[in-house]
Design a protein around this motif. Structure first.
Motif, mmCIF file in Angstrom:
data_model
loop_
_atom_site.group_PDB
_atom_site.id
_atom_site.type_symbol
_atom_site.label_atom_id
_atom_site.label_comp_id
_atom_site.label_asym_id
_atom_site.label_seq_id
_atom_site.Cartn_x
_atom_site.Cartn_y
_atom_site.Cartn_z
ATOM 1 N N LEU A 26 0.820 -1.210 0.000
ATOM 2 C CA LEU A 26 0.000 0.000 0.000
ATOM 3 C C LEU A 26 0.851 1.254 0.000
ATOM 4 C CD1 LEU A 26 -2.973 1.048 0.245
ATOM 5 C CD2 LEU A 26 -2.651 1.020 2.732
ATOM 6 N N ARG A 46 -8.368 5.024 2.344
ATOM 7 C CA ARG A 46 -7.547 4.163 1.491
ATOM 8 C C ARG A 46 -8.183 2.801 1.258
ATOM 9 N NH1 ARG A 46 -1.264 5.194 2.420
ATOM 10 N NH2 ARG A 46 -1.411 4.668 0.202
ATOM 11 N N GLU A 49 -7.974 1.465 -2.373
ATOM 12 C CA GLU A 49 -6.646 0.945 -2.702
ATOM 13 C C GLU A 49 -6.424 -0.421 -2.052
ATOM 14 O OE1 GLU A 49 -3.583 3.923 -1.907
ATOM 15 O OE2 GLU A 49 -5.232 5.346 -1.695
ATOM 16 N N GLN A 52 -8.345 -3.112 -3.820
ATOM 17 C CA GLN A 52 -7.688 -3.483 -5.077
ATOM 18 C C GLN A 52 -6.536 -4.439 -4.823
ATOM 19 O OE1 GLN A 52 -6.734 0.412 -6.586
ATOM 20 N NE2 GLN A 52 -8.646 0.600 -7.733
ATOM 21 N N TYR A 228 -7.780 8.649 -3.971
ATOM 22 C CA TYR A 228 -7.818 7.680 -5.077
ATOM 23 C C TYR A 228 -6.762 8.074 -6.086
ATOM 24 C CZ TYR A 228 -9.597 5.406 -9.359
ATOM 25 O OH TYR A 228 -9.720 4.685 -10.516
ATOM 26 N N SER A 230 -5.028 6.788 -10.125
ATOM 27 C CA SER A 230 -5.162 5.927 -11.292
ATOM 28 C C SER A 230 -4.136 6.341 -12.318
ATOM 29 C CB SER A 230 -6.572 6.050 -11.896
ATOM 30 O OG SER A 230 -6.688 5.301 -13.084
ATOM 31 N N PRO A 235 1.059 0.137 -7.374
ATOM 32 C CA PRO A 235 1.145 0.213 -5.926
ATOM 33 C C PRO A 235 2.036 -0.886 -5.363
ATOM 34 C CG PRO A 235 -1.123 0.406 -6.643
ATOM 35 C CD PRO A 235 -0.321 0.000 -7.848
#
Length: 237
Positions: A26, A46, A49, A52, A228, A230, A235
């Motif tokens: 992370l 978070r 994230e 994901q 966020y 992108s 990561p």
């Protein structure tokens, strides 16, 4: 219904990760993961994230609702139905769950000792209402902007897209914020220091930490928390 803490730990264990390993991917401290699993940070910005990285549905992780797996909602739908190429808004099918977030260029300007930030609107991008429920932010508080430079690699690469929640200006250790410092717009990880000072930390070790004394309040302003991202950045690399 399970709690966020329980879902977080369950997903992490099933992913075969320790708290330290997940925190490393992370790009955060282990305390970030521990605080969520211990129930002390239930509104962490978070979660998307983290979801994901754990390959789970952000809405399920945040609220326990919807499918657990990130892909479960689209497994039964043909992949060709998932991509919509559009040039203007009228090309898109109607969707009550869709909301639009404006894109901006951020500029800091100084005038009579007061720091201001100016925005230049660009083309908006669509997000779902469920997305904002999952991260605990309101669409009207969010702005999209492009990151500049490589000081936050590998968390952010040059020209990656970031979403900033301008309502979240209270600094929490270890979170990433967009700030205005000495007329410059920066994206940094912030840490509180003794005497009210703040440390501006860059993920890229080539850039030294910068300390903002409490006395520098006229040249420093927190614009909002980065909730966020992108783009090309990977990561945890």
């Amino acid at each position: 219904m399970s709690t966020l803490s329980e879902r977080m730990k369950e997903a992490r264990v099933q992913a075969g990760l320790s708290q330290a390993e997940l925190a490393k991917q992370l790009g955060a401290g282990q305390s970030t993961i521990a605080s969520i699993e211990n129930g002390r940070n239930q509104s962490s910005g978070r979660l998307v994230e983290i979801a994901q990285l754990l390959q789970v549905n952000p809405t399920w992780l945040a609220s326990g609702q919807g499918p657990r797996k990130a892909q479960a909602a689209i497994d039964s739908v043909d992949a060709s139905d998932q991509i919509v190429v559009w040039e203007k808004l009228s090309d898109l099918p109607p969707d009550e769950n869709r909301t639009w977030i404006d894109r901006y260029d951020l500029l800091c300007s100084a005038g009579t000792g007061i720091i201001q930030w100016e925005i230049r609107q660009k083309q908006a991008l669509p997000f779902t209402i469920d997305f904002f429920k999952a991260i605990g932010s309101k669409p009207e508080h969010c702005r999209l902007a492009s990151a500049r430079g490589n000081s936050m690699e590998p968390f952010l690469f040059d020209r990656d897209m970031i979403m900033i929640d301008i309502s979240k200006t209270t600094v929490r250790d270890g979170n990433v914020y967009a700030v205005c410092f000495e007329d410059e717009t920066l994206v940094k990880q912030l840490f509180k220091q003794a005497g009210g000072a703040l440390m501006l930390h860059s993920y890229n070790a080539k850039y030294p930490d910068r300390i903002v004394p409490a006395s520098e309040e006229t040249s420093f302003q927190v614009i909002g928390q980065v909730i966020y991202r992108s783009g090309s950045g990977l990561p945890g690399v």
